[in-house]
Design an enzyme around this catalytic site. Structure first.
Site, short mmCIF file in Angstrom:
data_model
loop_
_atom_site.label_atom_id
_atom_site.label_comp_id
_atom_site.label_asym_id
_atom_site.label_seq_id
_atom_site.Cartn_x
_atom_site.Cartn_y
_atom_site.Cartn_z
N LYS A 81 42.53 41.92 61.59
CA LYS A 81 43.52 41.47 62.58
C LYS A 81 43.00 41.79 63.98
CE LYS A 81 48.51 41.89 63.55
NZ LYS A 81 49.74 42.65 63.21
N SER A 156 53.63 39.58 62.60
CA SER A 156 52.60 39.13 63.50
C SER A 156 51.25 38.87 62.82
CB SER A 156 52.39 40.15 64.61
OG SER A 156 51.97 41.40 64.07
N SER A 180 55.12 43.48 60.14
CA SER A 180 54.04 42.53 60.41
C SER A 180 52.94 42.47 59.36
CB SER A 180 53.41 42.83 61.78
OG SER A 180 54.30 42.47 62.79
#
Ligand SMILES: [Mg+2]
Ligand SMILES: [Zn+2]
Lengths: 507, 99, 500
Positions: A81, A156, A180
Site C-alpha cells: 500500500k 482505503s 481499511s
C-alpha cells in the site's frame, strides 16, 4: 504449465525452495499479469519491476547456494500500500501533495519485508491519506473491484485488496485505521487482518490517525496472511507504542485451525453489529450461514451485547479527524512535496495555504476541518474529550465480552461492494461502510475479515469479521482457517477462484 | 447542536492553513454541519466518571537510550525540498513571528 | 519602523504602580542526542547534517523519548524544589511555522513533569527573594531561519528565508514562574537575579551549557503593571529575544516605563508579544495576528505516558550536587571571606567557576586570582559575562597546574589563557603549538647569561663587586633574549653564580 499467479504464497514459497520454479519466474509472471490487467483494475500506482526482479534474483541465488531461506515467504511477490514509506521508490499516499516524493528512508515494515526476501512489486492505490472506504478519494483515480469493475474495491486499501483479487500479487500490505484492511478484504473476497494496536510497527507509515493506525497482512488465504503477519509483526523501538512482546504464533494457529475442529471454542455474535438499519439482506444471510458453519465445526455460539458499539462511529469520526488535522499539518510546501503559489512576493503563509488547498482532496480537507473544530478551545471537551471516553466504554464492552467468549464475530461491513460514484456525494453514507470495523479499532484489539461466500442477493463477496482480545491473534487465525476449510469444502473449491474473468484468458 | 456558519468554516480553514474557495465554504459549511450533528451523539453518553482512552494499549515509560544514530546526509535531507540554497531549505518570506 | 515609545520616568512608575513579572526560561539540555531522535545535538555543525526523518518531520517518522532528557528534567524539577508528577504526558501544540518541521511542537500541556517549586534568589545586597515556580516541562526546539534580502537581514523586509533544522528537536526544558509580585523597584533586579540563579543551578546540575549568547538559555519576560491597591493584575506583554542577563534587567525596566506611560496617558496595554532589541535597549511589538492563537493541544498519540517511579525520583534526588546557595555558604567559611567579599564574587558570577576550578585541582587562592583578576578583565573587555568566556574551569585549573610545576611563568600563563580564549585549543595544545614552555634547561640559560654579561661588562663588574642589585639589568636582558620564556628567579640565581 500452472498459472503461477493463481497459487498461494505458501505454495509459491515451497516451490521456490524446491527449485521447481524460480523467484524471478514467479515475479515475472506477476509483473506480466499486472501489465495485462492493471489498466482495467488500477490497483497499482507504481510498479518497480527492476527492483522486484533484483530482489527475486537474490532469493534465487540463495536457493542455488543452498542457503537457509530468509523467511518462509522468501521469493514471494507482494503489493505494498502506498502509505508505507519505501526508500528510493515513490510514496504518494494517493495524494497530489506527495506526487513526486521519493523517501530517503524505509518504514520498519519495508525493512522487514526486504530482510525476509519478499519481493515488493510496487505500490498500491488508496484513498488519499487512507481516508475513505472506496479508493475513490485517490488523486490518481479509483481502483476497480475485480468481481465487478463498476464497483469499488473498498478502501482505503482498495489497491491492495484488488491486486490480490485480480491475481496481480499473492500477498499485500494494508493499513487499517477504522477498517481499511478489513472492509476492502470483505468486498473483494480476500483475507485482511488488522493486528493488535502496537503489534506491527507504525514507523514509516504515513500517519492518518496515530492512535488507531495499524499495518497488517492481506492475502487470499488465512495461512498466507499468518505467514506474512509473522514477518512484519513484533516489537520495534522506533515506534514507542509498539508492544514489547513476541508476535503471537499465528502460523501454528492457522495450521491447527485447518484441521477443522473448533470443539470447545466459544464464539460471541455481537448482536449490536448484526442487523438493523443499513444492513443488506444478502450480507446478513451470508453471516448467519457462516455462524452456522462455525457451530457445525463444534464451536459454541452465544449472543453478546456490546451496548456502546453504536457510539463507535461518531467517536471514530471525531478522533480520527482530530489526529489527522495535526498529523497532516506537516504538509506545508516547505521541506518536501508539492509547492504552489510561490513567487510574486507570496509569503510562506500564503504558499502554505495555497498548497494545502491544491494538494489535498475534498475528503482530506473535510476531515482536517472537522478535526480542527473538535480540538479547538471550547469544543475539546464536548467532542474530542467525550469521544475518548466513549473509547473507554467500548473497551470495557469488549473486555466484559471476552470474559465469556473467546472471540466475537460480526459481518465485516454492512453491504457488499457498492458502485463507483454511488456514495461520493454523501460523506455520511460513505462513513457507514466502517460501522462494524470501527469498534475493534477503537478498542485496539485484533480483528480480521475472512470471505464468507457470496451474498445471495447480488453474488458479491461478503466478509466475516472475527475479533479477538489484544495479542490473541492466534484465536482468530485458528477459527478463520477452520472456517475457510469448511467453506471451500462446501463450495467445492476456493471462493476466490470463482471470480469472473473479464476477457482475460486463464492459462 | 452544531450550526456551522460560513464564517466559522473560514476561521477553521485559516487555522488549518487551507485557502478554501467561496464554493467550498458553502459546501463545507453544510457538510460539516451534517457530520458534526451526527457525531454529536457521543455527548449522549453520560461519562463524567469515565477516564478517557488515549492509548488502546496501556504502556508507560518507553525511553530511548541517549545514543547517537546516523543522520541523513545534507543531500538526502534536501532531496525532497521544493527549493534549496546553500544546504538550507529555501522558503518564501515569513510574515509572522513564531508563536 | 516602529515609532519610539513614550517612556515614563522609572520613579514615577513606581509611585503609581506595582510591577508583576512572569519569567519563562527555556534551556537546551546538553544530552548527546535530540529529544525524540538519535541526531547529535552538537552546536555549530554544517547546516542540515544533524537531521533525520524524525526531526525533519518526514511523513511516517515517529518520535521516541530520550531517557536522559527525562532524567535531566526530573533533576531540574527536584533542584527547583518541585513536585515530580507521578504520571504525565507529552502533548501536541499545534501551530504553523516554517521553522517547526511537523507544524506542531511536541511539548507538555496540563501535565508537566515538575510543578509547584521555588528558587531562592539572592539580590546584590544579600537580600533573599523567593521566586515561586509554576512548572518545568519538556519540549523540543525549533530549527533556525536565516532571512535573506531586505536591508537588515531580519524577518521584516526579507525576500525569502533559508532553514536549517539542525537545532530542531533539541531537548528543551521550559521553566515557568508563578506571577512574581512584591518586588517594587527591584523588579528588574529580581528578574536578572532569578535568571542568574537559574543559570548557576542548571550549570551545577550539569544539564545544559546555559550559554545565553548561543541560545542554550533563553528568557521570555512577562511584565504588567497594576495601580497600587489594585487586586487584579494588569494586561501583560511578553518580551522575547532577551539574550543576556543585562538585557533581562533592561527589558523589564523598559517595559515598566513604557507601560507606565501608556497607562498614565489613559491608554490600555495591548496583550502582545514584543521583541527586545539589544542595540536600542528597547522592546518593539511583533506583527499582530488576525486570528487569536488556538493551539489545539491534545495528548501526543505517538508517545506513551511517563510515570516516574518514586524509587527513580529518590535515586535522582541523591545525584543532585551541592546547590549554588549552599555552596556559597560553604566556600565563605572555607575561604574565610567577608560578606562583602563573597557578594563581590557572587555578583560577577565567579563562585561556581572558582569552585569548579578548585574541584579540577587548582588551589582556592590560584583559582580565585585567575577568575577575579585576569579573566574578569577579559570578560569586561569583551562585554560578556564571566561564565560566557570561552574557557572552562578545567582549563583554568590546568594552566594553574602548569604554573605550580614551574612549567609556565605567570606571564606565559596569561599568553596561554589568551590563546585558549581565542579558541586555539586546550592549554597543553597551545603550549606545544606556540612553544611557550619555560626555558628550564640551565645550559641554555647559562649561555644567555654569559652573553648578557659579556655585552655589558661594566655591569658585570659591579655585580662581581658585590652590588647584587645591578643583576636586574642582566636578568632583563636574558628575559628579552629568551622571549620571556625563562623563569626570572632562576636567571637571577645564575647571574650571581656566574659572577662569583
Ligand atoms: Mg513552550
Ligand atoms: Zn533527528
Amino acid at each position: 504449465m500452472t498459472d503461477l499467479t493463481r497459487l498461494t504464497a505458501a505454495d509459491l514459497a515451497a516451490r521456490i525452495q524446491a527449485r521447481e520454479v524460480s523467484s524471478v519466474e514467479v515475479t515475472q509472471a506477476h509483473l506480466d499479469r499486472i501489465a495485462e490487467v492493471d489498466d482495467r483494475v488500477h490497483a497499482f500506482l507504481h510498479v518497480s519491476a527492476d527492483r522486484a526482479l533484483n530482489a527475486a534474483r537474490a532469493v534465487d541465488e540463495d536457493v542455488a547456494a543452498g542457503r537457509e531461506p530468509a523467511s518462509p515467504l522468501a521469493g514471494v511477490p507482494l503489493a505494498m500500500k502506498d502509505v508505507v514509506v519505501t526508500e528510493g521508490v515513490p510514496t504518494t499516499v494517493g495524494s497530489r501533495m506527495l506526487r513526486d516524493w521519493v523517501p530517503p528512508y524505509d518504514a520498519t515494515v519495508t525493512t522487514r519485508l526486504l530482510q525476509a526476501g519478499i519481493v515488493i512489486l510496487g505500490k498500491t492505490n488508496m484513498d488519499e491519506f487512507a481516508m475513505g472506504s472506496s479508493t475513490e478519494n485517490s488523486f490518481y483515480g479509483p481502483t476497480h473491484n475485480p468481481w465487478d469493475l463498476d464497483r469499488v474495491p473498498g478502501g482505503s486499501g482498495g489497491g491492495s485488496s484488488a491486486a490480490l483479487a485480480a491475481f496481480e500479487a499473492p500477498l499485500a500490505i494494508g493499513t487499517d485505521t477504522g477498517g481499511s484492511i478489513r472492509q476492502p478484504g470483505a468486498v473483494t473476497g480476500t483475507v485482511g487482518v488488522k493486528p493488535t494496536y502496537g503489534g506491527v510497527s507504525r514507523y514509516g507509515l504515513v500517519a492518518f490517525s496515530s492512535s488507531l493506525d495499524q499495518a497488517g497482512p492481506c492475502a487470499r488465504t488465512v495461512l498466507d496472511a499468518a505467514l506474512l503477519h509473522e514477518v512484519i509483526g513484533g516489537h520495534d523501538p522506533m515506534d514507542s507504542t509498539s508492544i514489547a512482546e513476541p508476535v503471537p504464533a499465528v502460523v501454528a494457529a492457522a495450521r491447527e485451525g485447518m484441521s477443522g475442529d473448533l470443539t470447545g471454542v466459544r464464539i460471541g455474535v455481537v448482536t449490536d453489529l448484526s442487523g438493523g438499519d443499513g444492513y443488506q439482506d444478502g450480507v446478513l444471510a451470508s453471516f448467519h450461514a457462516a455462524v452456522d458453519t462455525l457451530r457445525g465445526l463444534g464451536a459454541e455460539i452465544v449472543d453478546v451485547r456490546c451496548p456502546h458499539f453504536r457510539y463507535g462511529l461518531p467517536a471514530y469520526y471525531l478522533i480520527a479527524p482530530s489526529e489527522c488535522s495535526s498529523n497532516l499539518a506537516r504538509f506545508d510546501a516547505m521541506r518536501y512535496g508539492l509547492r504552489v503559489g510561490d513567487g510574486d512576493g507570496a509569503s510562506a503563509e500564503e504558499v502554505m495555504s495555497a498548497t494545502r488547498e491544491a494538494g489535498f482532496g475534498a475528503e482530506v480537507k473535510r476531515r482536517i476541518m472537522i478535526g480542527t473544530y473538535a480540538l479547538s478551545s471550547g469544543y475539546y471537551d464536548a467532542y474530542y474529550g467525550q469521544a475518548q471516553k466513549v473509547r473507554t466504554l467500548i473497551r470495557r464492552d469488549v473486555e466484559s465480552a471476552f470474559t465469556s467468549v473467546d472471540v466475537l464475530v460480526s459481518p465485516t461491513t454492512p453491504t457488499t461492494a457498492f458502485r463507483l460514484g454511488e456514495r461520493t456525494d454523501n460523506p455520511m453514507s460513505m462513513y457507514l461502510a466502517d460501522l462494524c470495523t470501527i469498534p475493534a479499532s477503537l478498542a485496539g484489539i485484533p480483528a480480521m475479515s475472512v470471505p464468507s461466500g457470496l451474498a445471495p442477493d447480488d453474488n458479491l463477496p461478503v466478509g466475516l469479521q472475527i475479533m479477538a482480545p489484544a495479542l490473541r491473534e492466534d484465536r482468530m487465525y485458528r477459527i478463520a482457517a477452520a472456517y475457510e476449510v469448511a467453506r471451500d469444502a462446501a463450495e467445492g473449491g476456493p471462493q476466490i477462484q470463482r471470480i469472473p474473468e473479464w476477457g482475460v484468458a486463464v492459462s | 447542536m452544531p450550526n456551522i456558519s460560513r464564517a466559522e468554516v473560514a476561521h477553521l480553514a485559516s487555522l488549518a492553513r487551507l485557502a478554501v474557495t467561496e464554493d467550498e465554504l458553502t459546501l463545507f459549511a453544510g457538510q460539516l454541519d451534517v457530520i458534526l450533528t451526527s457525531v454529536a451523539s457521543v455527548g449522549e453518553v453520560a461519562a463524567d466518571d469515565i477516564p478517557p482512552t488515549t492509548h488502546a494499549v496501556p504502556l508507560v515509560n518507553v525511553f530511548r537510550e541517549d545514543a547517537a544514530r546516523p543522520c541523513l546526509t545534507q543531500q538526502q535531507a534536501l532531496s525532497g525540498a521544493p527549493a534549496a540554497e546553500d544546504g538550507r531549505f529555501r522558503v518564501p518570506r515569513i510574515l509572522g513571528e513564531a508563536s | 519602523m516602529t515609532a519610539v515609545a513614550d517612556l515614563m520616568d522609572y520613579e514615577d512608575v513606581l509611585a503609581r504602580f506595582d510591577p508583576v513579572l512572569g519569567l519563562e526560561v527555556h534551556t537546551e539540555l546538553s544530552t548527546r542526542t535530540k529529544m525524540f531522535c538519535g541526531c547529535s545535538t552538537t552546536f555549530g555543525a554544517e547546516q542540515n547534517t544533524q537531521v533525520c526523518p524524525i526531526c525533519l518531520g518526514l511523513p511516517g517518522a515517529l518520535p521516541a523519548v530520550n531517557g536522559s532528557a527525562v532524567e535531566s528534567a526530573i533533576r531540574i524539577g527536584l533542584a527547583l524544589n518541585c513536585e515530580i508528577a507521578e504520571w504525565c504526558r507529552f502533548a501536541r501544540k499545534n501551530y504553523f511555522y516554517p521553522d517547526m518541521p511537523k507544524n506542531f511542537q511536541t511539548s507538555q500541556y496540563d501535565e508537566p513533569i515538575a510543578y509547584n517549586g521555588y528558587l531562592d534568589v539572592e539580590l546584590a545586597d544579600g537580600e533573599v527573594f523567593r521566586v515561586l515556580i509554576e512548572r518545568a516541562h519538556m519540549e523540543e526546539d525549533t530549527g533556525k531561519s536565516l532571512h535573506v534580502g531586505g536591508a537588515t537581514g531580519r524577518i521584516h523586509g526579507a525576500e525569502y528565508s533559508l532553514l536549517d533544522y539542525n537545532r530542531a528537536g533539541v531537548p528543551l526544558i521550559e521553566i515557568v514562574t508563578k506571577p512574581i509580585t512584591g518586588t517594587g523597584a527591584r523588579a528588574p533586579e529580581v528578574a536578572r537575579a532569578y535568571v542568574t540563579a537559574l543559570r548557576d543551578l542548571l550549570r551545577a546540575l550539569d544539564v545544559s551549557d546555559v550559554r545565553m549568547d548561543q541560545g542554550s538559555l533563553r528568557c521570555d519576560a512577562n511584565v504588567s503593571l497594576m495601580p497600587h491597591g489594585a487586586t487584579e493584575f494588569g494586561t501583560r506583554t511578553e518580551t522575547k529575544n532577551v539574550n543576556s542577563l543585562r538585557s533581562v534587567e533592561r527589558a523589564v525596566r523598559y517595559e515598566m516605563c513604557r507601560q507606565g506611560a501608556v497607562l498614565s496617558g489613559g491608554g490600555t496595554v495591548t496583550q502582545e508579544t514584543r521583541h527586545y532589541d539589544e542595540s536600542t535597549q528597547s522592546t518593539a511589538a511583533g506583527r499582530t495576528k488576525e486570528t487569536a492563537e488556538d493551539y489545539r493541544y491534545f495528548p501526543e498519540p505517538d508517545l506513551v505516558p511517563i510515570a516516574p517511579s518514586r524509587e527513580w525520583v529518590t535515586e535522582l534526588q541523591a545525584t543532585l550536587p551541592e546547590m549554588p546557595a549552599q555552596r556559597r555558604k560553604r566556600v565563605q567559611t572555607e575561604w574565610g571571606l567577608s560578606d562583602a567579599e563573597l557578594r563581590d564574587l557572587v555578583n560577577i558570577g565567579a563562585i561556581d567557576l572558582i569552585t569548579s576550578t578548585v574541584d579540577a585541582g587548582a588551589s582556592p587562592a590560584e583559582a580565585r586570582s585567575w577568575w577575579v583578576s585576569y579573566l574578569a578583565q577579559q570578560a569586561n573587555t569583551r562585554g560578556v559575562e564571566l561564565a560566557d568566556l570561552p574557557i572552562t574551569p578545567a582549563q583554568v585549573a590546568r594552566v594553574a597546574a602548569l604554573v605550580a610545576s614551574k612549567e609556565l611563568t605567570t606571564n606565559l600563563a596569561r599568553q596561554v589563557v589568551d590563546l585558549v580564549l581565542a579558541g586555539e585549543g586546550e592549554p597543553d595544545e597551545v603550549v606545544a603549538a606556540h612553544d611557550l614552555k619555560v626555558v628550564s634547561d640551565d645550559s641554555a640559560l647559562i649561555a644567555a647569561v654569559d652573553a648578557a654579561l659579556a655585552a655589558q661588562p661594566d655591569i658585570a663588574e659591579k655585580i662581581r663587586g658585590g652590588k647584587l642589585n645591578a643583576a636586574g639589568a642582566i636578568v632583563g636582558a636574558v628575559m628579552k633574549a629568551t622571549k620571556g620564556q625563562a623563569d626570572p628567579k632562576r636567571v637571577k640565581e645564575l647571574v650571581i653564580e656566574r659572577c662569583q
